[in-house]
Scaffold this motif. Structure first.
Motif, short mmCIF file in Angstrom:
data_model
loop_
_atom_site.label_atom_id
_atom_site.label_comp_id
_atom_site.label_asym_id
_atom_site.label_seq_id
_atom_site.Cartn_x
_atom_site.Cartn_y
_atom_site.Cartn_z
N LEU A 191 4.27 -4.03 -10.04
CA LEU A 191 4.65 -3.10 -11.38
C LEU A 191 3.55 -4.14 -12.64
CD1 LEU A 191 8.33 -1.83 -11.08
CD2 LEU A 191 6.44 -1.26 -10.83
N ARG A 192 3.82 -5.22 -12.34
CA ARG A 192 3.52 -5.36 -13.66
C ARG A 192 1.81 -5.15 -13.32
NH1 ARG A 192 5.04 -11.13 -12.97
NH2 ARG A 192 7.16 -10.68 -13.23
N ASP A 217 10.75 -11.79 -0.68
CA ASP A 217 9.82 -12.13 -0.73
C ASP A 217 9.38 -11.13 -0.96
OD1 ASP A 217 10.33 -14.67 0.31
OD2 ASP A 217 9.61 -14.73 2.13
N LEU A 218 9.01 -9.72 -0.40
CA LEU A 218 8.79 -8.58 0.05
C LEU A 218 9.09 -8.16 -1.65
CD1 LEU A 218 6.56 -6.22 0.07
CD2 LEU A 218 8.78 -4.77 1.37
N LEU A 219 10.24 -8.09 -2.13
CA LEU A 219 10.28 -7.82 -3.04
C LEU A 219 9.90 -8.06 -4.42
CD1 LEU A 219 13.01 -5.62 -3.79
CD2 LEU A 219 14.40 -6.78 -3.42
N ASP A 220 9.30 -9.53 -4.07
CA ASP A 220 9.01 -9.80 -5.29
C ASP A 220 7.57 -9.93 -5.60
OD1 ASP A 220 11.13 -11.75 -5.61
OD2 ASP A 220 10.28 -13.96 -5.02
N TYR A 221 6.80 -9.75 -4.51
CA TYR A 221 5.83 -8.91 -4.88
C TYR A 221 5.54 -7.72 -5.06
CZ TYR A 221 3.61 -12.84 -1.32
OH TYR A 221 2.86 -13.55 -1.73
N THR A 222 6.56 -6.71 -4.94
CA THR A 222 7.23 -5.12 -5.28
C THR A 222 6.56 -5.86 -7.07
OG1 THR A 222 8.65 -5.03 -5.18
CG2 THR A 222 7.45 -4.66 -3.41
N GLN A 223 7.35 -6.15 -7.66
CA GLN A 223 7.96 -6.61 -9.14
C GLN A 223 5.89 -7.15 -9.46
OE1 GLN A 223 10.66 -5.52 -10.41
NE2 GLN A 223 11.43 -5.46 -8.81
N LEU A 224 5.50 -8.00 -9.04
CA LEU A 224 3.94 -8.34 -9.59
C LEU A 224 3.29 -7.15 -9.55
CD1 LEU A 224 3.26 -11.32 -7.16
CD2 LEU A 224 4.18 -11.35 -9.68
N THR A 272 0.82 -1.53 -0.40
CA THR A 272 0.02 -0.04 -0.11
C THR A 272 0.56 1.38 -0.32
OG1 THR A 272 -2.02 -0.85 1.30
CG2 THR A 272 -1.30 1.18 1.16
N ASP A 273 1.74 1.50 0.88
CA ASP A 273 3.12 2.52 0.69
C ASP A 273 3.80 2.50 -0.24
OD1 ASP A 273 2.43 2.71 3.36
OD2 ASP A 273 3.71 1.66 4.88
N LEU A 274 3.89 1.07 -0.68
CA LEU A 274 4.61 1.27 -2.22
C LEU A 274 3.72 2.21 -3.29
CD1 LEU A 274 6.98 0.42 -3.69
CD2 LEU A 274 5.75 -1.55 -4.48
N ALA A 275 2.61 1.68 -3.50
CA ALA A 275 1.65 2.55 -4.35
C ALA A 275 1.32 3.72 -4.33
CB ALA A 275 0.55 1.73 -3.99
N GLU A 312 5.96 -1.87 -15.99
CA GLU A 312 7.22 -2.94 -16.31
C GLU A 312 7.23 -1.69 -17.46
OE1 GLU A 312 7.55 -7.41 -14.74
OE2 GLU A 312 6.12 -7.02 -16.86
N GLY A 313 9.23 -1.84 -17.81
CA GLY A 313 9.05 -0.77 -18.68
C GLY A 313 9.40 0.39 -18.61
N VAL A 314 8.25 1.68 -17.42
CA VAL A 314 8.02 2.58 -16.80
C VAL A 314 8.68 2.67 -15.52
CG1 VAL A 314 6.40 4.21 -15.83
CG2 VAL A 314 5.89 2.47 -17.87
N LEU A 315 8.38 2.19 -14.91
CA LEU A 315 9.41 2.01 -13.79
C LEU A 315 9.81 0.72 -12.97
CD1 LEU A 315 6.93 3.61 -10.98
CD2 LEU A 315 8.52 4.85 -12.30
N GLN A 316 11.04 1.23 -12.26
CA GLN A 316 11.96 0.32 -11.80
C GLN A 316 12.22 0.10 -10.73
OE1 GLN A 316 16.33 -0.69 -13.06
NE2 GLN A 316 15.55 -0.49 -14.91
N ILE A 317 12.78 -1.15 -9.68
CA ILE A 317 12.83 -0.98 -8.67
C ILE A 317 14.04 -1.12 -8.00
CG2 ILE A 317 11.78 -2.09 -6.18
CD1 ILE A 317 8.61 -1.98 -6.92
N ALA A 318 14.15 -0.55 -7.28
CA ALA A 318 16.19 -1.24 -7.24
C ALA A 318 16.48 -1.90 -5.33
CB ALA A 318 18.00 -0.56 -7.39
#
Length: 196
Positions: free
Chosen positions: A108-109, A99-106, A65-68, A114-120
């Motif tokens: 974006l998808r 695990d959270l990082l995997d959810y962040t990629q989902l 939610t905070d990421l969104a 994807e192709g607009v933002l990237q997460i490091a």
């Protein structure tokens, strides 16, 4: 994109950083810019186009939610180049963070970003695959707190196109980390974490 806008609520801007965000800001100054780990960061820091957002989330749902919210703020404000979402209270375990990082990629998808933002990704216990936990190269991605770093992909591609041999950046960073030594980074992270 409308669905995304409806599902997110804007983050309130604050001129005063939380202690965790201040620690990460200092880490950016001393390590990312100071040791030139990211050759493109100096310009954005100087232009004050880097935003730090604190997330006290301790669950994946709350963190997403905070990421969104951070994503929406970034997309709606052209003057913001990049956002560091600092997880000040949760995800101290590196596996939980991954695990959270995997959810962040989902995420974006799901929102067609994807192709607009990237997460490091950065974490106090960051460990690259096939490295020992105490390998000094891990410090290239170790921050005082877990961080989700949102980057505009178009801006990244633009600067990489102008930078000679961008593929050499990670290797150069590992060399610099080796020169500084693990003790240097351990002391620096400990100092920054104590201010929280």
């Amino acid at each position: 994109m409308e669905d995304f806008a409806r599902s997110s609520q804007g983050l309130s801007a604050s001129s005063k950083l939380s202690p965790a965000c201040a620690a990460v800001q200092q880490w950016v100054a001393e390590v990312v810019v100071g040791l030139n780990f990211c050759p493109f960061a100096h310009r954005e820091v100087e232009k004050q186009r880097v935003v730090y957002r604190d997330s006290a989330a301790q669950t994946v749902e709350a963190a997403l939610t905070d990421l969104a919210n951070a994503i929406q703020e970034l997309l709606e404000n052209e003057h913001i180049e990049t956002t560091l979402l600092v997880l000040s209270k949760g995800f101290t375990d590196f596996e939980d963070y991954l695990d959270l990082l995997d959810y962040t990629q989902l995420t974006l998808r799901e929102f067609n970003l994807e192709g607009v933002l990237q997460i490091a990704s950065f974490h106090p216990d960051y460990q690259f695959a096939d490295t020992a936990a105490d390998d000094v190269s891990n410090y290239t991605n170790r921050a005082p707190f877990p961080v989700l770093h949102l980057l505009r992909e178009a801006s990244l591609e633009k600067v990489l196109a102008r930078y000679p041999y961008p593929e050499s950046i990670p290797e150069r960073n590992m060399e610099v980390a080796l020169e500084q030594g693990a003790d240097y980074f351990r002391a620096l992270l400990q100092r920054l974490q104590q201010h929280n």
